[in-house]
Each structure stands twice: as structure tokens, then as C-alpha cells.
Design an enzyme around this catalytic site. Structure first.
Site, PDB file in Angstrom:
ATOM      1  N   HIS A  31       0.857  -1.202   0.000  1.00  0.00           N
ATOM      2  CA  HIS A  31       0.000   0.000   0.000  1.00  0.00           C
ATOM      3  C   HIS A  31       0.884   1.240   0.000  1.00  0.00           C
ATOM      4  CE1 HIS A  31      -3.749   2.310   0.687  1.00  0.00           C
ATOM      5  NE2 HIS A  31      -2.910   3.166   1.265  1.00  0.00           N
ATOM      6  N   CYS A  32       1.006   1.839  -1.163  1.00  0.00           N
ATOM      7  CA  CYS A  32       1.755   3.088  -1.299  1.00  0.00           C
ATOM      8  C   CYS A  32       1.158   3.843  -2.482  1.00  0.00           C
ATOM      9  CB  CYS A  32       3.243   2.822  -1.478  1.00  0.00           C
ATOM     10  SG  CYS A  32       3.606   1.606  -2.744  1.00  0.00           S
ATOM     11  N   ASP A 249       2.208   2.963   3.197  1.00  0.00           N
ATOM     12  CA  ASP A 249       1.301   4.091   2.960  1.00  0.00           C
ATOM     13  C   ASP A 249       2.064   5.332   2.472  1.00  0.00           C
ATOM     14  OD1 ASP A 249      -1.208   5.478   2.905  1.00  0.00           O
ATOM     15  OD2 ASP A 249      -0.747   6.357   4.858  1.00  0.00           O
TER      16      ASP A 249
HETATM   17  C1  0GY Z   1      -4.347   6.475   2.417  1.00  0.00           C
HETATM   18  C2  0GY Z   1      -5.174   7.334   3.236  1.00  0.00           C
HETATM   19  C3  0GY Z   1      -5.621   8.578   2.944  1.00  0.00           C
HETATM   20  C4  0GY Z   1      -5.624   9.175   1.650  1.00  0.00           C
HETATM   21  C5  0GY Z   1      -5.815   8.543   0.509  1.00  0.00           C
HETATM   22  O1  0GY Z   1      -6.283   8.470  -1.710  1.00  0.00           O
HETATM   23  C6  0GY Z   1      -6.002   9.199  -0.781  1.00  0.00           C
HETATM   24  O2  0GY Z   1      -5.900  10.418  -0.853  1.00  0.00           O
HETATM   25  O3  0GY Z   1      -5.875   7.242   0.460  1.00  0.00           O
HETATM   26  C7  0GY Z   1      -6.179   9.384   4.022  1.00  0.00           C
HETATM   27  O4  0GY Z   1      -6.130  10.623   3.934  1.00  0.00           O
HETATM   28  O5  0GY Z   1      -6.668   8.809   5.015  1.00  0.00           O
HETATM   29  O6  0GY Z   1      -4.581   5.292   2.321  1.00  0.00           O
HETATM   30  O7  0GY Z   1      -3.425   6.962   1.795  1.00  0.00           O
END
Ligand code: 0GY
Length: 309
Positions: A31-32, A249
Site C-alpha cells: 500500500h503506497c 502508505d
Molecule cells: C491512504 C489514506 C488517505 C488518503 C488517501 O487516496 C487518498 O488520498 O488514500 C487518508 O487521507 O486517510 O490510504 O493513503
């Protein structure tokens, strides 16, 4: 969002430590994201945040620094439904990245095929109101039915307080489901708290619901070394070891007030997955079976003995 007036934010650590924990060879950061570069891949006008560039080169440098071999790049909301930056990063990865897209419900079959050829293996449905304006369940279900034919799975991102409301929607999804960040439980409640019990009930309702045991920096208000996260999540991994994925992440969208050291995040892995077998499932077997099932790398053996959990 006006890119002219809004300040661009940096949400990642400038000099992450080299982890003391060495991931097993072939480990996948599942997950990145990539952000931009904006000059080549402009951000969506609907994006709720405007990040600095964090492109493929930076992601792959971090992968190598942390001792990982592969990435699963998840389309971030700042790029809306234009998956060009994600596809570009996958194309530059030399086969070491695959991805999860965000698509418009009106997407054509030809475009879905193009995404598949570009390395996309899943589609993400985001229910966080602070990130997206619309989350149309009926249209998401249509998409889920269409991507099932491609062998894709569905990634769902939601917060714990809407889990019950989402149950009929989740029940109707015909594909394997991966829940981002476990549906953001309150880890301070502990392993048997209300949120973890609700999550377990969901997992027990189907054996094709997986979860990402990710984001202690988002979920554990006490901060590093994220003891509440470890206490709540370690039993979950032990209990559902064939259905868990882990990722950094990076570049940690929106986290500019609590920037995590990615090396410290990796050092948390042996605390939530204390045995070599659990580490192998979490970092290799599970992500490989989901993202590279047709061409597992040489070091991966589907026939390797697996214990139940
Ligand atoms: C994550 C979590 C967040 C953001 C996004 O797509 C995104 O902008 O996923 C968040 O702000 O909680 O998984 O990166």
C-alpha cells in the site's frame, strides 16, 4: 482546488531510517502511492489536498532503502480517476509494481483492458467524506461486477463508524474485498474493543475479505512505537494470516502533522507478525497471490507448506 493559491504539502519523512528489521527477500510494500509529478500529471480539480511531488523515482528509492522488492501502488484521491501517474510508475518499475485504480463509473471496457495491461489488478472505492464528494454504492457495485471478469479485486476505504451501514453493500460485492487500514478501527479500544469485534464479524462473514494491517501513524493517537496498534492488530494477523497485507502508505497523504519514519514503520512488522511464517505470509505469499498470481517470482512457491490460522 486552485493549484495557484493552495500551499503544497509534504507528508513524508525526508530522511527515513534504515530499518533494523530486514524484510524477507521478495517482500512487497502493498500500500503506497505516487503524487505527480504535477507538471506531467496534474492533480484533480476535486482533490482535497495539494501535495508536493512524490513520484516513482522517490518511491523506488524508498523501496530499496527499506529492503523491499515490490510495490502495490494505490491510486490516491488527489489524482481522481486519471490513473496516468500510477500507470507511469508501474511502467517504470521493471515489473516490480502493480496497482489499484480509481475509475469513473462510465469507464469503457477498452479502458479497463488498458488498465489491466498496465498492471492494474484492483479498483478502489473510497468512502471518506474528507477525501471524496461522492461514493455512489450502486455505481460501485456495477464496477465491481465488471472488474470481476478481469480477475480484479475491490479495495474499500471507510471509517469504522459506517461499517454497519456498509454491510449490505459489502455483502453484494461479488469479488474478493480488501479493506484499507482495517476500516480504521479505534485501536485504543484494544484487541477486543467494539471496533475490532465488528471487524472480526465482517471477516467471519466471508472468507474472501482481506485487510491491510497498515497505518499505525493514522490509527494510534499515542504515536510511535504505536503500542496500541500492535496490541490490537497482532492478534488479528495471527487469526487471519492468509488475508492480511502490509504497506508503508508512503507518501502518507494528509499526514503532515504526524510524519512517520518509514524505517520505524518497517521495524514494527515483527511486533505485529512475530514469527518468520507470519512475516512471510504478510509480506510475500499474500500480496504475491493477489497481485502476481500468474507469474510468481522464482523464490515464491505456491506449494510451500502453509499452516492454517
Ligand atoms: C491512504 C489514506 C488517505 C488518503 C488517501 O487516496 C487518498 O488520498 O488514500 C487518508 O487521507 O486517510 O490510504 O493513503
Amino acid at each position: 482546488m486552485s493549484a495557484d493559491t493552495q500551499e503544497r504539502i509534504i507528508s513524508w519523512h525526508g530522511n527515513p531510517s534504515v530499518p533494523r528489521f530486514t524484510p524477507p527477500p521478495g517482500a512487497v510494500d502493498a500500500h503506497c502511492h505516487v503524487f505527480g509529478p504535477m507538471a506531467q500529471f496534474p492533480f484533480s480539480a476535486q482533490s482535497k489536498y495539494l501535495p508536493e511531488d512524490a513520484g516513482a523515482d522517490m518511491l523506488f528509492a524508498l523501496r530499496d532503502r527499506l529492503g523491499f522488492s515490490r510495490n502495490v501502488i494505490v491510486q490516491a484521491s488527489c489524482h481522481g480517476t486519471d490513473n496516468s501517474a500510477t500507470l507511469d510508475a508501474i511502467a517504470k518499475s521493471d515489473g516490480k509494481a502493480r496497482g489499484v485504480a480509481v475509475v469513473d463509473p462510465a469507464i469503457s471496457d477498452a479502458e479497463l483492458d488498458r488498465l489491466h495491461a498496465g498492471g492494474i489488478r484492483g479498483v478502489r472505492f473510497n468512502f471518506l467524506k474528507r477525501l471524496v464528494d461522492n461514493a455512489p454504492k450502486d455505481k460501485f457495485l456495477d464496477i465491481a461486477r465488471r472488474v470481476e471478469a478481469l480477475g480484479w479485486h475491490v479495495v474499500v476505504y471507510f471509517e469504522a463508524d459506517i461499517l454497519e451501514e456498509l454491510r449490505p453493500f459489502l455483502d453484494a460485492i461479488p469479488t474478493l474485498i480488501v479493506i484499507d487500514h482495517m476500516g480504521r478501527p479505534d485501536v485504543a479500544q484494544g484487541p477486543d474493543g467494539v471496533d475490532m469485534r465488528a471487524l472480526r464479524a465482517l471477516l467471519d462473514s466471508r472468507d474472501d475479505i482481506w485487510m491491510k494491517v497498515t497505518c499505525p501513524d493514522r490509527l494510534d493517537a499515542k504515536g510511535p512505537p504505536w503500542d496500541d496498534f500492535v496490541a490490537a492488530v497482532a492478534p488479528l494477523i495471527a487469526g487471519y494470516c492468509d488475508r492480511v497485507l502490509w504497506g508503508t502508505d508512503w507518501p502518507h497523504p494528509n499526514m503532515q502533522d504526524a510524519i512517520a519514519d518509514d524505517g520505524a514503520l518497517v521495524d514494527m512488522v515483527p511486533r505485529i507478525a512475530p514469527t518468520l511464517e507470519l512475516q512471510r505470509k504478510l509480506l510475500i505469499d499474500n500480496p504475491i497471490s493477489l497481485y502476481w498470481p500468474e507469474a510468481p517470482p522464482q523464490w515464491w512457491s505456491k506449494a510451500a507448506p502453509r499452516s492454517s490460522c
